[in-house]
Design a protein around this motif. Sequence first.
Motif, PDB file in Angstrom:
ATOM      1  N   ARG A   1       0.659  -0.956  -0.378  1.00 36.33           N
ATOM      2  CA  ARG A   1       0.089   0.159  -0.292  1.00 36.33           C
ATOM      3  C   ARG A   1       1.097   1.719   0.064  1.00 36.33           C
ATOM      4  NH1 ARG A   1      -5.049  -0.357   3.942  1.00 36.33           N
ATOM      5  NH2 ARG A   1      -5.254   1.362   3.276  1.00 36.33           N
ATOM      6  N   MET A   2       1.815   1.423   0.396  1.00 37.28           N
ATOM      7  CA  MET A   2       2.991   1.975   1.487  1.00 37.28           C
ATOM      8  C   MET A   2       2.978   2.990  -0.606  1.00 37.28           C
ATOM      9  SD  MET A   2       6.672   2.973   3.043  1.00 37.28           S
ATOM     10  CE  MET A   2       7.654   1.751   1.348  1.00 37.28           C
ATOM     11  N   LEU A   3       3.820   1.576  -1.548  1.00 34.61           N
ATOM     12  CA  LEU A   3       3.860   1.572  -3.022  1.00 34.61           C
ATOM     13  C   LEU A   3       3.215   1.962  -3.965  1.00 34.61           C
ATOM     14  CD1 LEU A   3       6.169  -2.220  -2.788  1.00 34.61           C
ATOM     15  CD2 LEU A   3       7.653   0.383  -2.953  1.00 34.61           C
ATOM     16  N   TYR A   4       2.271   1.840  -3.678  1.00 37.24           N
ATOM     17  CA  TYR A   4       1.652   2.521  -4.159  1.00 37.24           C
ATOM     18  C   TYR A   4       0.838   3.177  -3.537  1.00 37.24           C
ATOM     19  CZ  TYR A   4       0.308  -1.744  -7.618  1.00 37.24           C
ATOM     20  OH  TYR A   4       0.596  -2.843  -8.149  1.00 37.24           O
TER      21      TYR A   4
ATOM     22  N   ARG B   1       5.580   0.903 -10.352  1.00 37.18           N
ATOM     23  CA  ARG B   1       4.952   1.905  -9.851  1.00 37.18           C
ATOM     24  C   ARG B   1       5.821   2.957  -9.190  1.00 37.18           C
ATOM     25  NH1 ARG B   1       2.990   5.040  -5.417  1.00 37.18           N
ATOM     26  NH2 ARG B   1       2.079   6.975  -7.268  1.00 37.18           N
ATOM     27  N   ARG B   2       6.759   2.581  -7.565  1.00 36.78           N
ATOM     28  CA  ARG B   2       6.985   3.211  -7.369  1.00 36.78           C
ATOM     29  C   ARG B   2       8.320   4.307  -7.936  1.00 36.78           C
ATOM     30  NH1 ARG B   2       5.486   6.162  -1.798  1.00 36.78           N
ATOM     31  NH2 ARG B   2       7.116   7.397  -1.624  1.00 36.78           N
TER      32      ARG B   2
ATOM     33  N   ASP C   1       3.271   1.015 -20.047  1.00 35.18           N
ATOM     34  CA  ASP C   1       2.606  -0.153 -20.597  1.00 35.18           C
ATOM     35  C   ASP C   1       1.894  -1.153 -19.094  1.00 35.18           C
ATOM     36  OD1 ASP C   1       1.990   0.591 -23.022  1.00 35.18           O
ATOM     37  OD2 ASP C   1       3.928  -1.473 -23.640  1.00 35.18           O
ATOM     38  N   ILE C   2       2.701  -1.524 -18.546  1.00 27.83           N
ATOM     39  CA  ILE C   2       2.392  -2.431 -17.077  1.00 27.83           C
ATOM     40  C   ILE C   2       1.721  -1.457 -16.228  1.00 27.83           C
ATOM     41  CG2 ILE C   2       3.845  -3.043 -15.473  1.00 27.83           C
ATOM     42  CD1 ILE C   2       6.365  -3.799 -17.226  1.00 27.83           C
ATOM     43  N   LEU C   3       1.980  -0.031 -16.262  1.00 29.38           N
ATOM     44  CA  LEU C   3       1.377   0.694 -15.066  1.00 29.38           C
ATOM     45  C   LEU C   3       0.078   0.642 -15.145  1.00 29.38           C
ATOM     46  CD1 LEU C   3       4.238   1.876 -14.037  1.00 29.38           C
ATOM     47  CD2 LEU C   3       3.073   3.530 -13.465  1.00 29.38           C
ATOM     48  N   LEU C   4      -0.290   1.149 -16.962  1.00 27.24           N
ATOM     49  CA  LEU C   4      -2.085   1.893 -17.395  1.00 27.24           C
ATOM     50  C   LEU C   4      -2.020   0.331 -17.778  1.00 27.24           C
ATOM     51  CD1 LEU C   4      -0.708   3.305 -20.281  1.00 27.24           C
ATOM     52  CD2 LEU C   4      -1.550   4.285 -18.417  1.00 27.24           C
ATOM     53  N   LYS C   5      -1.967  -0.783 -17.088  1.00 31.60           N
ATOM     54  CA  LYS C   5      -2.802  -2.116 -16.957  1.00 31.60           C
ATOM     55  C   LYS C   5      -2.743  -2.540 -15.302  1.00 31.60           C
ATOM     56  CE  LYS C   5      -0.996  -3.951 -21.557  1.00 31.60           C
ATOM     57  NZ  LYS C   5      -0.248  -5.343 -21.813  1.00 31.60           N
TER      58      LYS C   5
ATOM     59  N   THR D   1      -2.726   1.286  -9.620  1.00 33.90           N
ATOM     60  CA  THR D   1      -2.167   2.436  -9.960  1.00 33.90           C
ATOM     61  C   THR D   1      -2.815   3.632 -10.160  1.00 33.90           C
ATOM     62  OG1 THR D   1      -0.585   1.392 -12.045  1.00 33.90           O
ATOM     63  CG2 THR D   1      -0.724   3.841 -12.293  1.00 33.90           C
ATOM     64  N   PRO D   2      -2.238   4.846  -9.335  1.00 37.22           N
ATOM     65  CA  PRO D   2      -2.923   5.869  -8.748  1.00 37.22           C
ATOM     66  C   PRO D   2      -4.031   6.180  -9.789  1.00 37.22           C
ATOM     67  CG  PRO D   2      -1.681   6.006  -7.455  1.00 37.22           C
ATOM     68  CD  PRO D   2      -1.002   4.256  -8.548  1.00 37.22           C
ATOM     69  N   LYS D   3      -4.997   6.999 -10.369  1.00 40.45           N
ATOM     70  CA  LYS D   3      -5.354   7.883 -11.704  1.00 40.45           C
ATOM     71  C   LYS D   3      -4.680   8.888 -12.017  1.00 40.45           C
ATOM     72  CE  LYS D   3     -10.177   6.634 -10.358  1.00 40.45           C
ATOM     73  NZ  LYS D   3     -11.714   7.300  -9.906  1.00 40.45           N
ATOM     74  N   ARG D   4      -3.847   8.997 -10.514  1.00 38.26           N
ATOM     75  CA  ARG D   4      -2.943  10.346 -10.781  1.00 38.26           C
ATOM     76  C   ARG D   4      -1.676  10.290 -11.783  1.00 38.26           C
ATOM     77  NH1 ARG D   4       0.560  13.718  -6.952  1.00 38.26           N
ATOM     78  NH2 ARG D   4       1.500  11.592  -6.535  1.00 38.26           N
ATOM     79  N   ASP D   5      -0.831   9.378 -11.782  1.00 42.47           N
ATOM     80  CA  ASP D   5      -0.021   8.393 -12.201  1.00 42.47           C
ATOM     81  C   ASP D   5      -1.055   7.682 -13.640  1.00 42.47           C
ATOM     82  OD1 ASP D   5       1.021   8.184 -10.021  1.00 42.47           O
ATOM     83  OD2 ASP D   5       1.844   6.233 -10.132  1.00 42.47           O
ATOM     84  N   VAL D   6      -1.664   7.649 -13.797  1.00 42.24           N
ATOM     85  CA  VAL D   6      -2.539   6.423 -15.062  1.00 42.24           C
ATOM     86  C   VAL D   6      -2.483   8.406 -15.796  1.00 42.24           C
ATOM     87  CG1 VAL D   6      -4.528   6.335 -16.925  1.00 42.24           C
ATOM     88  CG2 VAL D   6      -3.707   4.697 -14.334  1.00 42.24           C
TER      89      VAL D   6
END
Length: 322
Positions: free
Chosen positions: A148-151, A249-250, A284-288, A292-297
């Motif tokens: 959860r910290m990493l996300y 992601r982090r 691609d890994i993040l978007l799938k 992944t938080p919406k802000r990152d997307v």
Amino acid sequence: MKENLISVILPIYNVSDYLDRCMKSVINQTYKNIEIIMVDDGSTDDSALKCDEYKEKDDRIVVFHKENGGLSDARNYGIKRASGNYITCIDSDDFIDLDYIEYLYNLITKYNVKMSICQHRVLYSNGKVKEFGKSGEEVLSSKKCLERMLYHDVIDTSAWAKLYDRSLFSNVEYPKGKLFEDIATTYKLMLQCDEIAVGYESKYNYLVRRDSIVNCSFNPKKFDLLEMTDKMADDVLKLYPDLKKAVLRRQVYARFSTLNQMRNAKGFDNNRKHIIFYIKNNKDILLKDDKTPKRDVLAVKLLMCGYPIYKVCWHLYEKIKK
């Protein structure tokens, strides 16, 4: 039964304008059996004098004056000299709710764990307050807490807003001379715990200062964020290889954070290119990844439109956010 002694570590460097509010919140805690360790890290304003004045007013206060060594060095200095069974770190330009220590300590005793976490509020210079807290509490496995910290899912890497069993620091120190020192340390403390108690009420008040590390002009030391994050990634993956997506992601987030801070800096074109390449190579890994938080997307999609467009849009986003 006598309550456990809790040591409050306060690194202090040129915070004279904020110190009174911080100390008032610490001295008046509902949990009384505390040791307040004020580490004056070579202050050049009135902070050193104020430390000595507070020491005369409350026998729970211990003051140390040392040569300037930075935030990590001051924290380490205080922790090594702490007498408490438990330790909490507070930045001396911030302040805490009056039941901050009681709240964190009750979580530790209720769930019989070595570490507890609470939430925080963000206070902006324009008077706006952003509240991250809500109600409830739970106990999480160390692995789940790390994930959860990493996300950035409620749990963060900050040294503050946490209470630690002092044994967790036996072989862990904050890295001297490095920025973003909490990223290099908090996960190591979490890894030593079987479970961690998380309370969702805000008990810590974080002040956003214009001259803070994040907000001041860019310099090469800020690349410490990437070094610290990648080291954390390597260590976590050794134990939990199935957290690969969360770790990535982090790492991407750290690149975005650095990219944003160097937005108006000159002379870092190659660094900027490497960061953008890293993000695009892993997009691609993040978007799938549903986590992944919406802000990152949003940030990834904007960057795909080109860096100039990303730069303008992110500037507008930050203005709205504040």
